[in-house]
Design a protein around this motif. Structure first.
Motif, PDB file in Angstrom:
ATOM      1  N   VAL A   1      34.972  48.820  51.787  1.00  0.00           N
ATOM      2  CA  VAL A   1      36.325  48.517  51.310  1.00  0.00           C
ATOM      3  C   VAL A   1      36.202  47.400  50.282  1.00  0.00           C
ATOM      4  O   VAL A   1      35.841  46.274  50.627  1.00  0.00           O
ATOM      5  CB  VAL A   1      37.262  48.097  52.459  1.00  0.00           C
ATOM      6  N   GLU A   2      36.464  47.719  49.038  1.00  0.00           N
ATOM      7  CA  GLU A   2      36.378  46.724  47.966  1.00  0.00           C
ATOM      8  C   GLU A   2      37.576  45.778  48.044  1.00  0.00           C
ATOM      9  O   GLU A   2      38.712  46.216  48.187  1.00  0.00           O
ATOM     10  CB  GLU A   2      36.352  47.420  46.604  1.00  0.00           C
ATOM     11  N   ARG A   3      37.308  44.472  47.919  1.00  0.00           N
ATOM     12  CA  ARG A   3      38.370  43.470  48.024  1.00  0.00           C
ATOM     13  C   ARG A   3      38.514  42.621  46.762  1.00  0.00           C
ATOM     14  O   ARG A   3      39.451  41.838  46.653  1.00  0.00           O
ATOM     15  CB  ARG A   3      38.087  42.544  49.223  1.00  0.00           C
ATOM     16  N   THR A   4      37.580  42.749  45.826  1.00  0.00           N
ATOM     17  CA  THR A   4      37.618  41.957  44.599  1.00  0.00           C
ATOM     18  C   THR A   4      37.544  42.882  43.394  1.00  0.00           C
ATOM     19  O   THR A   4      36.506  43.493  43.145  1.00  0.00           O
ATOM     20  CB  THR A   4      36.447  40.963  44.538  1.00  0.00           C
ATOM     21  N   ALA A   5      38.639  43.009  42.662  1.00  0.00           N
ATOM     22  CA  ALA A   5      38.659  43.776  41.422  1.00  0.00           C
ATOM     23  C   ALA A   5      38.290  42.815  40.294  1.00  0.00           C
ATOM     24  O   ALA A   5      39.157  42.263  39.615  1.00  0.00           O
ATOM     25  CB  ALA A   5      40.023  44.410  41.202  1.00  0.00           C
ATOM     26  N   TRP A   6      37.006  42.607  40.078  1.00  0.00           N
ATOM     27  CA  TRP A   6      36.518  41.570  39.174  1.00  0.00           C
ATOM     28  C   TRP A   6      37.039  41.738  37.759  1.00  0.00           C
ATOM     29  O   TRP A   6      37.234  40.753  37.032  1.00  0.00           O
ATOM     30  CB  TRP A   6      34.993  41.574  39.156  1.00  0.00           C
TER      31      TRP A   6
ATOM     32  N   ALA B   1      39.978  39.610  36.509  1.00  0.00           N
ATOM     33  CA  ALA B   1      39.836  38.150  36.467  1.00  0.00           C
ATOM     34  C   ALA B   1      41.017  37.480  37.169  1.00  0.00           C
ATOM     35  O   ALA B   1      41.596  36.512  36.677  1.00  0.00           O
ATOM     36  CB  ALA B   1      39.719  37.660  35.022  1.00  0.00           C
ATOM     37  N   ASP B   2      41.359  38.003  38.336  1.00  0.00           N
ATOM     38  CA  ASP B   2      42.533  37.515  39.058  1.00  0.00           C
ATOM     39  C   ASP B   2      42.293  37.751  40.551  1.00  0.00           C
ATOM     40  O   ASP B   2      42.481  38.854  41.053  1.00  0.00           O
ATOM     41  CB  ASP B   2      43.784  38.272  38.585  1.00  0.00           C
ATOM     42  N   PHE B   3      41.833  36.714  41.250  1.00  0.00           N
ATOM     43  CA  PHE B   3      41.538  36.866  42.667  1.00  0.00           C
ATOM     44  C   PHE B   3      42.824  36.965  43.482  1.00  0.00           C
ATOM     45  O   PHE B   3      43.760  36.195  43.282  1.00  0.00           O
ATOM     46  CB  PHE B   3      40.725  35.678  43.178  1.00  0.00           C
ATOM     47  N   ARG B   4      42.833  37.905  44.406  1.00  0.00           N
ATOM     48  CA  ARG B   4      43.945  38.085  45.330  1.00  0.00           C
ATOM     49  C   ARG B   4      43.369  38.327  46.720  1.00  0.00           C
ATOM     50  O   ARG B   4      42.199  38.681  46.868  1.00  0.00           O
ATOM     51  CB  ARG B   4      44.811  39.279  44.912  1.00  0.00           C
ATOM     52  N   ASN B   5      44.225  38.184  47.741  1.00  0.00           N
ATOM     53  CA  ASN B   5      43.772  38.469  49.103  1.00  0.00           C
ATOM     54  C   ASN B   5      44.344  39.781  49.624  1.00  0.00           C
ATOM     55  O   ASN B   5      44.221  40.089  50.807  1.00  0.00           O
ATOM     56  CB  ASN B   5      44.138  37.321  50.050  1.00  0.00           C
ATOM     57  N   ASP B   6      44.982  40.548  48.753  1.00  0.00           N
ATOM     58  CA  ASP B   6      45.661  41.774  49.201  1.00  0.00           C
ATOM     59  C   ASP B   6      45.171  43.012  48.472  1.00  0.00           C
ATOM     60  O   ASP B   6      45.895  43.999  48.365  1.00  0.00           O
ATOM     61  CB  ASP B   6      47.172  41.640  49.043  1.00  0.00           C
TER      62      ASP B   6
ATOM     63  N   ASP C   1      47.887  32.962  48.329  1.00  0.00           N
ATOM     64  CA  ASP C   1      46.642  32.600  48.994  1.00  0.00           C
ATOM     65  C   ASP C   1      45.576  33.616  48.606  1.00  0.00           C
ATOM     66  O   ASP C   1      45.696  34.798  48.894  1.00  0.00           O
ATOM     67  CB  ASP C   1      46.849  32.597  50.508  1.00  0.00           C
ATOM     68  N   THR C   2      44.524  33.169  47.942  1.00  0.00           N
ATOM     69  CA  THR C   2      43.490  34.096  47.483  1.00  0.00           C
ATOM     70  C   THR C   2      42.291  34.179  48.425  1.00  0.00           C
ATOM     71  O   THR C   2      41.300  34.820  48.117  1.00  0.00           O
ATOM     72  CB  THR C   2      42.995  33.688  46.080  1.00  0.00           C
ATOM     73  N   THR C   3      42.372  33.523  49.585  1.00  0.00           N
ATOM     74  CA  THR C   3      41.279  33.569  50.550  1.00  0.00           C
ATOM     75  C   THR C   3      41.221  34.946  51.213  1.00  0.00           C
ATOM     76  O   THR C   3      42.204  35.412  51.783  1.00  0.00           O
ATOM     77  CB  THR C   3      41.466  32.495  51.635  1.00  0.00           C
ATOM     78  N   ILE C   4      40.074  35.595  51.132  1.00  0.00           N
ATOM     79  CA  ILE C   4      39.943  36.931  51.715  1.00  0.00           C
ATOM     80  C   ILE C   4      39.945  36.842  53.238  1.00  0.00           C
ATOM     81  O   ILE C   4      39.200  36.063  53.827  1.00  0.00           O
ATOM     82  CB  ILE C   4      38.648  37.611  51.239  1.00  0.00           C
TER      83      ILE C   4
ATOM     84  N   ARG D   1      32.074  35.573  44.225  1.00  0.00           N
ATOM     85  CA  ARG D   1      33.398  35.018  44.552  1.00  0.00           C
ATOM     86  C   ARG D   1      33.302  34.080  45.738  1.00  0.00           C
ATOM     87  O   ARG D   1      33.859  32.971  45.719  1.00  0.00           O
ATOM     88  CB  ARG D   1      34.388  36.149  44.845  1.00  0.00           C
ATOM     89  N   ILE D   2      32.584  34.488  46.754  1.00  0.00           N
ATOM     90  CA  ILE D   2      32.422  33.666  47.953  1.00  0.00           C
ATOM     91  C   ILE D   2      31.688  32.365  47.624  1.00  0.00           C
ATOM     92  O   ILE D   2      31.983  31.305  48.175  1.00  0.00           O
ATOM     93  CB  ILE D   2      31.677  34.467  49.035  1.00  0.00           C
ATOM     94  N   GLN D   3      30.748  32.440  46.696  1.00  0.00           N
ATOM     95  CA  GLN D   3      29.993  31.256  46.293  1.00  0.00           C
ATOM     96  C   GLN D   3      30.802  30.298  45.431  1.00  0.00           C
ATOM     97  O   GLN D   3      30.333  29.199  45.119  1.00  0.00           O
ATOM     98  CB  GLN D   3      28.724  31.695  45.551  1.00  0.00           C
ATOM     99  N   GLY D   4      32.016  30.710  45.047  1.00  0.00           N
ATOM    100  CA  GLY D   4      32.901  29.803  44.334  1.00  0.00           C
ATOM    101  C   GLY D   4      33.044  30.035  42.853  1.00  0.00           C
ATOM    102  O   GLY D   4      33.687  29.235  42.152  1.00  0.00           O
ATOM    103  N   LEU D   5      32.484  31.130  42.316  1.00  0.00           N
ATOM    104  CA  LEU D   5      32.627  31.405  40.900  1.00  0.00           C
ATOM    105  C   LEU D   5      34.080  31.776  40.595  1.00  0.00           C
ATOM    106  O   LEU D   5      34.634  32.676  41.237  1.00  0.00           O
ATOM    107  CB  LEU D   5      31.698  32.553  40.490  1.00  0.00           C
ATOM    108  N   PRO D   6      34.722  31.110  39.644  1.00  0.00           N
ATOM    109  CA  PRO D   6      36.130  31.403  39.321  1.00  0.00           C
ATOM    110  C   PRO D   6      36.303  32.806  38.743  1.00  0.00           C
ATOM    111  O   PRO D   6      35.331  33.413  38.248  1.00  0.00           O
ATOM    112  CB  PRO D   6      36.487  30.327  38.278  1.00  0.00           C
ATOM    113  N   PRO D   7      37.529  33.335  38.763  1.00  0.00           N
ATOM    114  CA  PRO D   7      37.759  34.721  38.322  1.00  0.00           C
ATOM    115  C   PRO D   7      37.269  35.034  36.914  1.00  0.00           C
ATOM    116  O   PRO D   7      36.576  36.025  36.706  1.00  0.00           O
ATOM    117  CB  PRO D   7      39.280  34.868  38.427  1.00  0.00           C
ATOM    118  N   ALA D   8      37.620  34.197  35.930  1.00  0.00           N
ATOM    119  CA  ALA D   8      37.207  34.478  34.547  1.00  0.00           C
ATOM    120  C   ALA D   8      35.694  34.393  34.401  1.00  0.00           C
ATOM    121  O   ALA D   8      35.078  35.202  33.680  1.00  0.00           O
ATOM    122  CB  ALA D   8      37.890  33.505  33.590  1.00  0.00           C
ATOM    123  N   ALA D   9      35.081  33.442  35.099  1.00  0.00           N
ATOM    124  CA  ALA D   9      33.624  33.298  35.030  1.00  0.00           C
ATOM    125  C   ALA D   9      32.936  34.482  35.702  1.00  0.00           C
ATOM    126  O   ALA D   9      31.873  34.930  35.250  1.00  0.00           O
ATOM    127  CB  ALA D   9      33.199  31.985  35.684  1.00  0.00           C
TER     128      ALA D   9
END
Length: 242
Positions: free
Chosen positions: A74-79, A82-87, A22-25, A113-121
């Motif tokens: 607290v950073e939650r997205t290591a852009w 290119a791999d979204f995680r929730n942990d 589950d990649t939902t933060i 990310r919240i706006q829906g941009l995929p990880p690679a994009a």
């Protein structure tokens, strides 16, 4: 010797985690997130720092305006992966120079990310903004404080996600390489090495805190560690014997 061995093991390999399907933060409780963010700073600096908290539906929101020029979150997205995680949980604080530059990248990455941009994009967009000079590295030396008792992200030596007590300082070193400072794999974790977050402009020279300092931080922050562990088991670290 036993304590030193366990601490070093925790700071390097620590607890490897399985991929979070589950990649939902998930939103952290505000009080806990604020305390966690500020733990990245030495205690004497915390009262003067600005703090942002992450709203998973809208992005980072100002929680407290400080007076020192230092900003914590607290950073939650290591852009860069290119791999979204929730942990992913990376408490960090930038000085004034970093707050004007690198901080915007973290905030924008969360918003995109919240706006829906995929990880690679998202990765491609961040890199594009650096090429176009929308983002720039700090124009003078500076430091990011990362002395929190625990963090969870991708890390050396195997570039997998680990939960670890890895208290350190990150000195801004855009375009610097290990070769420039004569460093290499054998320098990790005890000596300075260069850590690149995706692109050369986001390179840092890393210096871990000394063993005694790391032990002190983990001991003094035990109440916070207990709260974090109770909140999510991915933030639990092995007990270090004293």
């Amino acid at each position: 010797m036993k304590r030193a061995t366990m601490l070093l093991a925790a700071a390097t390999l620590a607890v490897a985690g399985a991929y979070a399907a589950d990649t939902t933060i998930e939103q952290m409780p505000p009080r806990l997130e604020m305390q966690y963010a500020l733990s990245a700073l030495p205690p004497a600096m915390r009262d003067q720092a600005t703090v942002y908290l992450l709203d998973p539906k809208s992005g980072y929101q100002l929680k407290r305006k400080g007076t020192s020029g230092v900003t914590c979150l607290v950073e939650r997205t290591a852009w860069e992966h290119a791999d979204f995680r929730n942990d992913i949980y990376v408490p960090l604080c930038y000085d004034a120079a970093g707050s004007k530059t690198y901080l915007k990248v973290i905030m924008d990455a969360a918003a995109l990310r919240i706006q829906g941009l995929p990880p690679a994009a998202l990765k491609a967009e961040i890199e594009k903004r650096y090429r176009e000079k929308t983002y720039q590295a700090p124009d003078k030396p500076g430091v990011s404080y990362m002395v929190a008792p625990v963090m969870r992200t991708w890390m050396l030596p195997d570039w997998q996600v680990h939960t670890m007590p890895m208290q350190h300082l990150m000195f801004y070193a855009p375009n610097l390489t290990d070769q420039d400072i004569g460093s290499g794999p054998s320098s990790f974790p005890g000596y300075p090495f260069v850590f690149k977050e995706g692109i050369p402009e986001q390179s840092y020279m890393i210096q871990l805190a000394g063993e005694a300092e790391r032990v002190r931080i983990v001991t003094e922050e035990k109440p916070l560690l207990d709260e974090l562990c109770a909140y999510r088991d991915v933030l639990c670290i092995p007990h270090i014997q004293h």
